[in-house]
Design a protein around this motif. Sequence first.
Motif, PDB file in Angstrom:
ATOM      1  N   LYS A  59      71.487  -9.113 -53.021  1.00  0.00           N
ATOM      2  CA  LYS A  59      72.246 -10.379 -52.622  1.00  0.00           C
ATOM      3  C   LYS A  59      71.529 -11.341 -52.804  1.00  0.00           C
ATOM      4  O   LYS A  59      72.239 -12.324 -52.457  1.00  0.00           O
ATOM      5  N   VAL A  63      73.078 -15.357 -54.532  1.00  0.00           N
ATOM      6  CA  VAL A  63      73.929 -16.305 -53.859  1.00  0.00           C
ATOM      7  C   VAL A  63      72.934 -17.829 -54.367  1.00  0.00           C
ATOM      8  O   VAL A  63      73.064 -19.483 -54.060  1.00  0.00           O
ATOM      9  N   PRO A 107      78.855 -10.664 -45.637  1.00  0.00           N
ATOM     10  CA  PRO A 107      80.051 -12.159 -45.929  1.00  0.00           C
ATOM     11  C   PRO A 107      79.385 -13.648 -46.062  1.00  0.00           C
ATOM     12  O   PRO A 107      79.069 -14.320 -45.175  1.00  0.00           O
ATOM     13  N   THR A 109      77.953 -16.196 -49.552  1.00  0.00           N
ATOM     14  CA  THR A 109      78.167 -16.800 -50.708  1.00  0.00           C
ATOM     15  C   THR A 109      77.913 -18.021 -51.337  1.00  0.00           C
ATOM     16  O   THR A 109      77.642 -17.685 -52.274  1.00  0.00           O
ATOM     17  N   THR A 110      76.779 -18.243 -50.318  1.00  0.00           N
ATOM     18  CA  THR A 110      76.448 -19.144 -50.405  1.00  0.00           C
ATOM     19  C   THR A 110      74.795 -18.862 -49.627  1.00  0.00           C
ATOM     20  O   THR A 110      74.473 -18.489 -49.097  1.00  0.00           O
ATOM     21  N   THR A 113      74.424 -19.365 -46.183  1.00  0.00           N
ATOM     22  CA  THR A 113      75.105 -18.472 -45.413  1.00  0.00           C
ATOM     23  C   THR A 113      74.126 -17.110 -45.501  1.00  0.00           C
ATOM     24  O   THR A 113      73.642 -16.285 -44.624  1.00  0.00           O
TER      25      THR A 113
END
Length: 191
Positions: A59, A63, A107, A109-110, A113
């Motif tokens: 992840k 991002v 959850p 996306t940046t 976060t």
Amino acid sequence: MNRATFILRGAMAAGATFGLGAVAPFVSTAFAADATSDLDILNFALTLEYLETNFYQVKAKAVGLTGEAKALAAMFGAQEAEHVSALTAAIKSGGGTPVKMPTFVFPVTTAATFLDLAYTVENLGVGAYNGAGPLLKSKALLGAAGSIVQVEARHAAAIGLLTGKSPVPNGGFDKPLTKAQVLKAAGPLIK
């Protein structure tokens, strides 16, 4: 004297010194001290380590982390993978079967976060190890868990400092978490 009695007496003695509020979580843990096998605890920890490894190794790339955040995510991902290897080996050497890695849903996306969730996940790991540690019957496994929880705490502190959050969110004592508390927090991230 069994392990649960030892933990309970130790917590009560510490309570006399530091105050009941500081040690109350350890007392409740002591009462449940013989409820789970070492292999069950290791497999539970392995699932959390899979989660952290996937989070940092997969992840983090999605991002667009940069700078110190990117460097920390790479380092933490490698360290979490070491935890996976160590727990897998310990489970096998104890005659158990390591759980398979589940699918995860993060959850984020940046970068912001991602770092918010990283702070939460690392502190969750600290609480999970602190809650499960007293349940381990093997002193060798307890020592190994202790060495892992220290690294998890350092990860949480580093992310806290990077994001302007407290490196010690619970003051002078980290709160041990029960299995139910950990599952409630981590469950939405596991498919």
